[in-house]
Design a protein around this motif. Structure first.
Motif, PDB file in Angstrom:
ATOM      1  N   GLN A 291      35.662  27.811  36.867  1.00 33.73           N
ATOM      2  CA  GLN A 291      37.062  27.633  37.259  1.00 33.73           C
ATOM      3  C   GLN A 291      37.680  26.383  36.633  1.00 33.73           C
ATOM      4  O   GLN A 291      38.799  26.432  36.120  1.00 33.73           O
ATOM      5  N   ALA A 292      36.959  25.253  36.658  1.00 26.82           N
ATOM      6  CA  ALA A 292      37.514  24.013  36.125  1.00 26.82           C
ATOM      7  C   ALA A 292      37.760  24.121  34.622  1.00 26.82           C
ATOM      8  O   ALA A 292      38.814  23.724  34.119  1.00 26.82           O
ATOM      9  N   MET A 293      36.773  24.665  33.893  1.00 24.05           N
ATOM     10  CA  MET A 293      36.928  24.797  32.449  1.00 24.05           C
ATOM     11  C   MET A 293      38.016  25.817  32.116  1.00 24.05           C
ATOM     12  O   MET A 293      38.794  25.631  31.177  1.00 24.05           O
ATOM     13  N   ASN A 294      38.080  26.876  32.902  1.00 23.83           N
ATOM     14  CA  ASN A 294      39.101  27.898  32.675  1.00 23.83           C
ATOM     15  C   ASN A 294      40.497  27.294  32.804  1.00 23.83           C
ATOM     16  O   ASN A 294      41.391  27.603  32.025  1.00 23.83           O
ATOM     17  N   ARG A 295      40.691  26.406  33.762  1.00 23.73           N
ATOM     18  CA  ARG A 295      41.988  25.763  33.943  1.00 23.73           C
ATOM     19  C   ARG A 295      42.320  24.859  32.750  1.00 23.73           C
ATOM     20  O   ARG A 295      43.475  24.783  32.330  1.00 23.73           O
ATOM     21  N   GLN A 296      41.323  24.196  32.191  1.00 26.39           N
ATOM     22  CA  GLN A 296      41.568  23.367  31.006  1.00 26.39           C
ATOM     23  C   GLN A 296      42.021  24.222  29.833  1.00 26.39           C
ATOM     24  O   GLN A 296      42.958  23.873  29.116  1.00 26.39           O
ATOM     25  N   HIS A 297      41.333  25.348  29.631  1.00 27.49           N
ATOM     26  CA  HIS A 297      41.723  26.243  28.541  1.00 27.49           C
ATOM     27  C   HIS A 297      43.133  26.779  28.762  1.00 27.49           C
ATOM     28  O   HIS A 297      43.923  26.906  27.813  1.00 27.49           O
ATOM     29  N   TRP A 298      43.442  27.115  30.013  1.00 31.41           N
ATOM     30  CA  TRP A 298      44.777  27.633  30.337  1.00 31.41           C
ATOM     31  C   TRP A 298      45.849  26.591  30.021  1.00 31.41           C
ATOM     32  O   TRP A 298      46.890  26.910  29.443  1.00 31.41           O
ATOM     33  N   ASN A 299      45.607  25.358  30.404  1.00 28.21           N
ATOM     34  CA  ASN A 299      46.573  24.285  30.118  1.00 28.21           C
ATOM     35  C   ASN A 299      46.750  24.091  28.619  1.00 28.21           C
ATOM     36  O   ASN A 299      47.863  23.835  28.138  1.00 28.21           O
ATOM     37  N   SER A 300      45.665  24.235  27.865  1.00 28.12           N
ATOM     38  CA  SER A 300      45.770  24.126  26.411  1.00 28.12           C
ATOM     39  C   SER A 300      46.592  25.275  25.838  1.00 28.12           C
ATOM     40  O   SER A 300      47.405  25.084  24.920  1.00 28.12           O
ATOM     41  N   LEU A 301      46.390  26.478  26.379  1.00 27.74           N
ATOM     42  CA  LEU A 301      47.173  27.635  25.940  1.00 27.74           C
ATOM     43  C   LEU A 301      48.653  27.425  26.240  1.00 27.74           C
ATOM     44  O   LEU A 301      49.519  27.675  25.389  1.00 27.74           O
ATOM     45  N   LYS A 302      48.943  26.930  27.436  1.00 27.66           N
ATOM     46  CA  LYS A 302      50.339  26.670  27.798  1.00 27.66           C
ATOM     47  C   LYS A 302      50.970  25.617  26.893  1.00 27.66           C
ATOM     48  O   LYS A 302      52.120  25.755  26.463  1.00 27.66           O
ATOM     49  N   ASN A 303      50.228  24.565  26.611  1.00 28.23           N
ATOM     50  CA  ASN A 303      50.756  23.520  25.730  1.00 28.23           C
ATOM     51  C   ASN A 303      51.060  24.080  24.345  1.00 28.23           C
ATOM     52  O   ASN A 303      52.077  23.736  23.727  1.00 28.23           O
ATOM     53  N   PHE A 304      50.173  24.932  23.863  1.00 34.97           N
ATOM     54  CA  PHE A 304      50.384  25.573  22.559  1.00 34.97           C
ATOM     55  C   PHE A 304      51.671  26.402  22.583  1.00 34.97           C
ATOM     56  O   PHE A 304      52.502  26.312  21.674  1.00 34.97           O
ATOM     57  N   LEU A 305      51.845  27.216  23.616  1.00 36.02           N
ATOM     58  CA  LEU A 305      53.037  28.066  23.712  1.00 36.02           C
ATOM     59  C   LEU A 305      54.298  27.228  23.847  1.00 36.02           C
ATOM     60  O   LEU A 305      55.336  27.532  23.244  1.00 36.02           O
ATOM     61  N   ASN A 306      54.213  26.164  24.614  1.00 36.61           N
ATOM     62  CA  ASN A 306      55.385  25.300  24.790  1.00 36.61           C
ATOM     63  C   ASN A 306      55.779  24.617  23.487  1.00 36.61           C
ATOM     64  O   ASN A 306      56.966  24.408  23.210  1.00 36.61           O
TER      65      ASN A 306
END
Length: 365
Positions: A291-306
């Motif tokens: 869960q913790a690592m998944n959230r980090q990857h998700w935040n990275s994906l969001k930053n990329f999209l933003n």
């Protein structure tokens, strides 16, 4: 020129004569409140209700004579009654058109604090409410479902609200259901075009390429992970109270492609971070999907999209919208959710409704 002559002209409904007589009277006695009462009456009969209302309200503020006050109040009551009749006639006419009978939603948008009092008065007048109740209906932030009904009626209310500087829009349920949703499994490439592997509404996998310029806006939301818990209250007798408790939130992120009439949806618990483009500093090719690592990857994906879509609008007020939307369960049950592996159907339908409203909002302005 006497007031009796003006009154007699009004009694005969000879408003042209009354206007000429009143003009002369006000030249001689510009401060006479009776002259202004008759001036407001002339505005009334010619249906210039805003001008009449302004005069009556000014007289109530500046004059204490009981008869003047009584006439001004009666004038305001007559105007409100006339406006209410006109609104009902317009609603009936809108409903009578077969093209206007489709089910629709009326959405109120957030009201700035400095115009909230004025907006409450306008909403009260349009919807035939008292001002206190109208003020409670105005959202402080985000959007709020205000009314469901025939789209012709919702369109009419929307026009009246916008005229009163209350931001609002409406949309049919059919329009909400006609937007295709593709769930993104992962990004395969991002330049010169973005390529995503995605799943359609029938569960079929495929790839879709698009230019970043096709994305008109983004929508972000959090879906609560709920668990029913039971509280035991000890006293003279044991009582048990069951309630839903939020344990965590799942993340959802939509990209809107209006020319294709579709939404690309990403869900943090479904996105395949071990496929396609790597997001974030992952060290090696092995991805730990806890869960913790998944959230980090998700935040990275969001930053990329933003970064790719910095200039596109972002709608991120789902939390406030969702809290009111789930009060319309019958509406949400009629709408698709398009969110997989999530157990709380009302919340997933509420998010899809929020995103679909954003998709259709500007098309109905």
């Amino acid at each position: 020129m006497s007031l009796d002559q003006i009154a007699a002209a009004f009694d005969r409904r000879d408003y042209n004569l009354a206007a000429r007589l009143l003009k002369e009277f006000l030249k001689e006695s510009p401060q006479n409140p009776w002259g202004h009462i008759y001036k407001a009456r002339l505005y009334e009969v010619s249906e210039h209700f805003e001008n009449a209302t302004a005069i009556y309200q000014q007289l109530l503020k500046s004059v204490t004579h009981p008869k003047i006050v009584s006439h001004a109040r009666q004038g305001l009551q007559r105007i409100e009654a006339r406006l209410q009749v006109k609104r009902q006639q317009a609603i009936a006419a809108a409903k009578s058109d077969p093209q206007n009978t489709e089910p629709g939603l009326l959405i109120l948008e957030a009201i700035a604090p400095e115009i909230r009092a004025q907006a409450a008065k306008a909403l009260a007048q349009i919807m035939n409410l008292d001002v206190y109740t109208a003020r409670l209906h105005l959202p402080n932030r985000g959007w709020k479902i205000y009314r469901l009904g025939a789209i012709g009626e919702m369109n009419l209310y929307t026009e009246q609200l916008r005229t009163a500087n209350i931001p609002a829009f409406c949309v049919t349920e059919v329009d909400l259901q006609q937007v295709s949703v593709f769930e993104v499994q992962y990004f395969e490439d991002y330049a010169p075009q973005a390529i995503v592997v995605c799943q359609n509404q029938q569960g079929q996998l495929g790839s879709l390429s698009f230019d970043w310029s096709e994305v008109s806006q983004r929508v972000e939301g959090q879906l609560p992970i709920l668990e029913n818990v039971t509280d035991v209250i000890l006293g003279r007798e044991v009582k048990r109270r069951s309630k839903a408790e939020t344990l965590d939130y799942l993340q959802v992120y939509d990209l809107h492609l209006p020319k294709r009439r579709c939404i690309l949806r990403m869900c943090d618990w479904r996105y395949q971070f071990d496929q396609g483009i790597e997001f974030g500093a992952m060290g090696d090719a092995t991805i730990e999907l806890d869960q913790a690592m998944n959230r980090q990857h998700w935040n990275s994906l969001k930053n990329f999209l933003n970064e790719q879509l910095l200039k596109q609008p972002l709608w991120a007020d789902f939390s406030s919208f969702g809290e009111t939307a789930i009060e319309f369960p019958m509406l949400l049950e009629r709408l698709p959710a398009h969110v997989q592996e999530y157990d709380h159907a009302l919340w997933s339908s509420a998010f899809h409704l929020y995103s679909s409203l954003a998709f259709n909002r500007d098309a109905h302005r």
